[in-house]
Design a protein around this motif. Structure first.
Motif, PDB file in Angstrom:
ATOM      1  N   TYR A 189       0.825  -1.205   0.000  1.00 40.62           N
ATOM      2  CA  TYR A 189       0.000   0.000   0.000  1.00 40.62           C
ATOM      3  C   TYR A 189       0.866   1.265   0.000  1.00 40.62           C
ATOM      4  CZ  TYR A 189      -4.646  -2.085   0.867  1.00 40.62           C
ATOM      5  OH  TYR A 189      -5.835  -2.743   0.752  1.00 40.62           O
ATOM      6  N   SER A 190       1.849   1.300   0.883  1.00 38.42           N
ATOM      7  CA  SER A 190       2.685   2.489   1.017  1.00 38.42           C
ATOM      8  C   SER A 190       3.443   2.779  -0.270  1.00 38.42           C
ATOM      9  CB  SER A 190       3.667   2.314   2.179  1.00 38.42           C
ATOM     10  OG  SER A 190       2.972   2.115   3.396  1.00 38.42           O
ATOM     11  N   LEU A 191       4.003   1.743  -0.876  1.00 40.20           N
ATOM     12  CA  LEU A 191       4.743   1.929  -2.121  1.00 40.20           C
ATOM     13  C   LEU A 191       3.819   2.416  -3.239  1.00 40.20           C
ATOM     14  CD1 LEU A 191       7.358   1.652  -3.731  1.00 40.20           C
ATOM     15  CD2 LEU A 191       6.757  -0.751  -4.157  1.00 40.20           C
ATOM     16  N   GLY A 192       2.646   1.807  -3.314  1.00 42.86           N
ATOM     17  CA  GLY A 192       1.686   2.232  -4.328  1.00 42.86           C
ATOM     18  C   GLY A 192       1.241   3.668  -4.130  1.00 42.86           C
ATOM     19  N   TRP A 193       1.023   4.068  -2.877  1.00 41.05           N
ATOM     20  CA  TRP A 193       0.598   5.445  -2.601  1.00 41.05           C
ATOM     21  C   TRP A 193       1.718   6.438  -2.921  1.00 41.05           C
ATOM     22  CZ3 TRP A 193      -2.133   4.728   2.831  1.00 41.05           C
ATOM     23  CH2 TRP A 193      -3.243   3.875   2.651  1.00 41.05           C
ATOM     24  N   LEU A 194       2.969   6.057  -2.668  1.00 36.84           N
ATOM     25  CA  LEU A 194       4.086   6.935  -3.020  1.00 36.84           C
ATOM     26  C   LEU A 194       4.146   7.157  -4.529  1.00 36.84           C
ATOM     27  CD1 LEU A 194       7.062   5.810  -0.744  1.00 36.84           C
ATOM     28  CD2 LEU A 194       5.924   8.034  -0.757  1.00 36.84           C
ATOM     29  N   ILE A 195       4.051   6.081  -5.284  1.00 32.44           N
ATOM     30  CA  ILE A 195       4.073   6.195  -6.742  1.00 32.44           C
ATOM     31  C   ILE A 195       2.896   7.027  -7.232  1.00 32.44           C
ATOM     32  CG2 ILE A 195       3.904   4.883  -8.891  1.00 32.44           C
ATOM     33  CD1 ILE A 195       5.339   2.589  -7.449  1.00 32.44           C
ATOM     34  N   TYR A 196       1.732   6.806  -6.618  1.00 32.07           N
ATOM     35  CA  TYR A 196       0.539   7.564  -7.021  1.00 32.07           C
ATOM     36  C   TYR A 196       0.710   9.055  -6.742  1.00 32.07           C
ATOM     37  CZ  TYR A 196      -4.310   9.182  -6.948  1.00 32.07           C
ATOM     38  OH  TYR A 196      -5.469   9.883  -7.170  1.00 32.07           O
TER      39      TYR A 196
END
Length: 272
Positions: free
Chosen positions: A188-195
């Protein structure tokens, strides 16, 4: 003469409305017959996952057709197109929750709902970048603002759904809850950073202060989540590596902000 033209136009709209409703109902009935033969027909509720996915795609496609039809449609039909597109998006997002067991058993990314999401996101990108003004039935908000917000929300929802689908195999049903799964939380955290970085790039490219602020707020919130929820559950070595990675991401964001936004603002001041 004006009265005759008005009556003729109203009759045309009435016949077109009946034709569109008939086509919509015929499409629903034909899809129900093909996908779930023998089951009773229902307009809004579905018995099988395939019918639910097909229904969402149908609503989305029908709405797009009404919205971008080149000529002969008055404003109420364009409004109906906007409503149907929004309803199709909601039905698509509701699919994993309404059919949690079936979706959890599907292969991540290689399934029909993912194709539906790809179709929806592609349509939203096209509508955001190129919606002719005479097709847009509202004075405010603008078409780019409306579809852009829908695209941002849809992208974020699909991102989280697809991340969770990867971790649904062990449970055999879909859920957004991490259940104390550290890998799920970090994903989740990695995806939110990329987003958030992608959102910042869009805000810089479109010179939109609201989008940039939204991206920065989202980035700060994600950083707090990483600091106070994720990193303290890692081992010492992994924690140090994660701190270094997060610092690199924040430096990248600072570089993007200074390199491109500051250059644009300096250019606008020079022209003034």
């Amino acid at each position: 003469m004006e009265l005759r033209e008005r009556i003729s136009r109203n009759l045309y709209n009435l016949l077109l409305t009946l034709l569109l409703l008939t086509g919509f109902m015929a499409g629903k009935g034909e899809m129900s017959t093909v996908v779930q033969p023998g089951a009773p027909f229902q307009l809004f509720f579905h018995h099988t996952p395939a019918m639910a996915a097909g229904s969402a795609a149908g609503w989305l496609a029908y709405g797009l057709g009404l919205l971008i039809w080149p000529r002969g449609l008055d404003r109420p039909f364009r409004i109906a197109g906007v409503v149907l597109v929004a309803a199709g998006l909601l039905k698509a997002l509701a699919f994993p929750f309404a059919h949690a067991e079936a979706f959890g058993a599907m292969t991540p990314f290689m399934n029909v709902p993912t194709l539906l999401y790809a179709f929806a996101l592609t349509a939203l990108v096209c509508l955001t970048l190129n919606t002719p003004k005479h097709y847009w039935p509202f004075e405010a908000p603008s078409s780019r603002a409306y579809w852009g917000v829908l695209l941002a929300v849809m992208t974020f929802c699909v991102l989280n759904i697809e991340i969770s689908s990867v971790f649904s195999g062990s449970r055999r049903y879909f859920s957004l809850l991490t259940r104390d799964n550290l890998a799920h939380q970090l994903a989740y955290s990695l995806g939110w950073l990329i987003y958030s970085i992608g959102l910042l790039v869009v805000g810089i490219k479109w010179s939109s202060r609201k989008v940039r602020w939204a991206a920065l707020v989202f980035l700060v919130g994600t950083a707090f989540k990483i600091f106070f929820m994720d990193l303290w559950r890692l081992g010492q070595l992994y924690r140090v590596a994660s701190f270094v990675g997060l610092a690199a991401v924040l430096i990248l964001v600072s570089f993007l902000y200074q390199r491109f936004l500051a250059a644009k603002e300096a250019g606008s001041v020079t022209r003034e």
